[in-house]
Enzyme design. Structure first.
Site, PDB file in Angstrom:
ATOM      1  N   GLY A  33      27.054  72.711  42.395  1.00 39.95           N
ATOM      2  CA  GLY A  33      25.651  72.306  42.498  1.00 39.95           C
ATOM      3  C   GLY A  33      24.731  73.476  42.256  1.00 39.95           C
ATOM      4  O   GLY A  33      25.169  74.545  41.830  1.00 39.95           O
ATOM      5  N   ASN A  34      23.450  73.282  42.517  1.00 37.78           N
ATOM      6  CA  ASN A  34      22.500  74.389  42.419  1.00 37.78           C
ATOM      7  C   ASN A  34      21.439  74.261  43.506  1.00 37.78           C
ATOM      8  O   ASN A  34      21.425  73.298  44.260  1.00 37.78           O
ATOM      9  CB  ASN A  34      21.887  74.466  41.010  1.00 37.78           C
ATOM     10  CG  ASN A  34      21.094  73.225  40.660  1.00 37.78           C
ATOM     11  OD1 ASN A  34      20.133  72.877  41.338  1.00 37.78           O
ATOM     12  ND2 ASN A  34      21.508  72.539  39.604  1.00 37.78           N
ATOM     13  N   ARG A  35      20.548  75.233  43.580  1.00 40.91           N
ATOM     14  CA  ARG A  35      19.617  75.327  44.693  1.00 40.91           C
ATOM     15  C   ARG A  35      18.336  74.516  44.527  1.00 40.91           C
ATOM     16  O   ARG A  35      17.422  74.642  45.332  1.00 40.91           O
ATOM     17  CB  ARG A  35      19.232  76.788  44.932  1.00 40.91           C
ATOM     18  CG  ARG A  35      20.366  77.639  45.427  1.00 40.91           C
ATOM     19  CD  ARG A  35      19.848  79.023  45.772  1.00 40.91           C
ATOM     20  NE  ARG A  35      20.926  79.940  46.077  1.00 40.91           N
ATOM     21  CZ  ARG A  35      21.539  79.989  47.260  1.00 40.91           C
ATOM     22  NH1 ARG A  35      21.179  79.183  48.234  1.00 40.91           N
ATOM     23  NH2 ARG A  35      22.524  80.839  47.463  1.00 40.91           N
TER      24      ARG A  35
END
Ligand code: CTP
Ligand code: CA
Length: 246
Positions: A33-35
């Site tokens: 995932g990412n932020r």
């Protein structure tokens, strides 16, 4: 806020907005995932709905759906691509605010990936799997291609398409330099550049945006300010661009 923000300046328009990161599963319990928090996309949806638009929000974020907004929940970049392609067919405006994973694991393990276990009395094994990645489709560039080929066939203009670019400056150039190159590469109508870094923009309530138009012209800037105020500036530029269309 600008006076037109109070009016119903997007009244009746079909506005499709993607928001948040994507999740690319490795196995049933793990993902890459990412932020991205989704806050910018949700702020855009809120302001567009307040301006009278019929808003579809395509999102993987777990934020409350803004009042009057239709939510399409997605998880992976490929889910997002299918949902955006479908919604864009009838849209007047498409905004790709989502932080799409550029890569996904090449394979999905149907069962949980397990560690190899030490034999009784042996030392803990050191081996670890290597995750191979493959590229995800460029959704924004694909939406522009689909819009342009429909336009060619039907003569209908199709949606105004807005991209986002999260950039840091580097030795090659500043944020605007990278954003102008990205606008040219993607072929979208407007590109919203925002400055990112550790603790800047991602997950934060404040942001700085630069809105670029055809040929890389700087149309508007806002910030550091709230994502709601930045959304108002972006949607002002969208309204101007719709008005200026042939
Ligand atoms: N985007 C997309 N599909 C992807 C990657 C990005 O539609 N697979 C969209 C984003 O939603 C955003 C724009 O393209 O509107 C720019 O995203 P960004 O990550 O900044 O650009 P990339 O082309 O992926 O370039 P890079 O990450 O290498 O800077
Ligand atoms: Ca990217």
């Amino acid at each position: 806020e600008s006076p037109r923000a109070q009016g119903s300046s997007l009244a009746g328009l079909d506005v499709v907005i993607s928001a948040g990161g994507t999740r690319e599963p490795l196995d049933p319990v793990r993902y890459l995932g990412n932020r991205s928090s989704g806050k910018q996309g949700y702020a855009l949806a809120t302001v567009a709905a307040a301006r009278g638009a019929q808003v579809t929000l395509v999102s993987s974020a777990s934020l409350p759906t803004p009042a009057g907004v239709r939510l399409v929940a997605v998880e992976t970049a490929r889910d997002l691509e299918a949902a955006m392609s479908e919604a864009a067919r009838t849209a007047d405006v498409v905004v790709m605010a989502a932080a799409v994973a550029d890569f996904r694991p090449a394979t999905y393990a149907e069962a949980k990936i397990k560690k190899t276990q030490a034999a009784p009395g042996e030392a803990e094994p050191e081996d670890a799997p290597v995750v191979e990645l493959v590229r995800n489709p460029d959704i924004l560039a694909g939406l522009v291609r689909e819009r342009d080929s429909r336009r060619e066939r039907s003569g209908e203009p199709g949606p105004l398409i807005v991209g986002f670019a999260a950039e840091t400056g580097d030795a090659e150039g500043d944020v605007l330099h990278h954003a102008r190159a990205k606008l040219a590469r993607k072929g979208c109508d407007l590109l919203v550049a925002n400055e990112v870094g550790v603790g800047v923009t991602f997950g934060q309530d404040d942001t700085t945006v630069h809105v670029l138009g055809p040929g890389g012209t700087l149309l508007a800037q806002a910030g550091p300010t709230t994502k709601a105020a930045a959304s108002a500036a972006v949607l002002d530029a969208v309204e101007d661009a719709l008005r200026d269309r042939p």
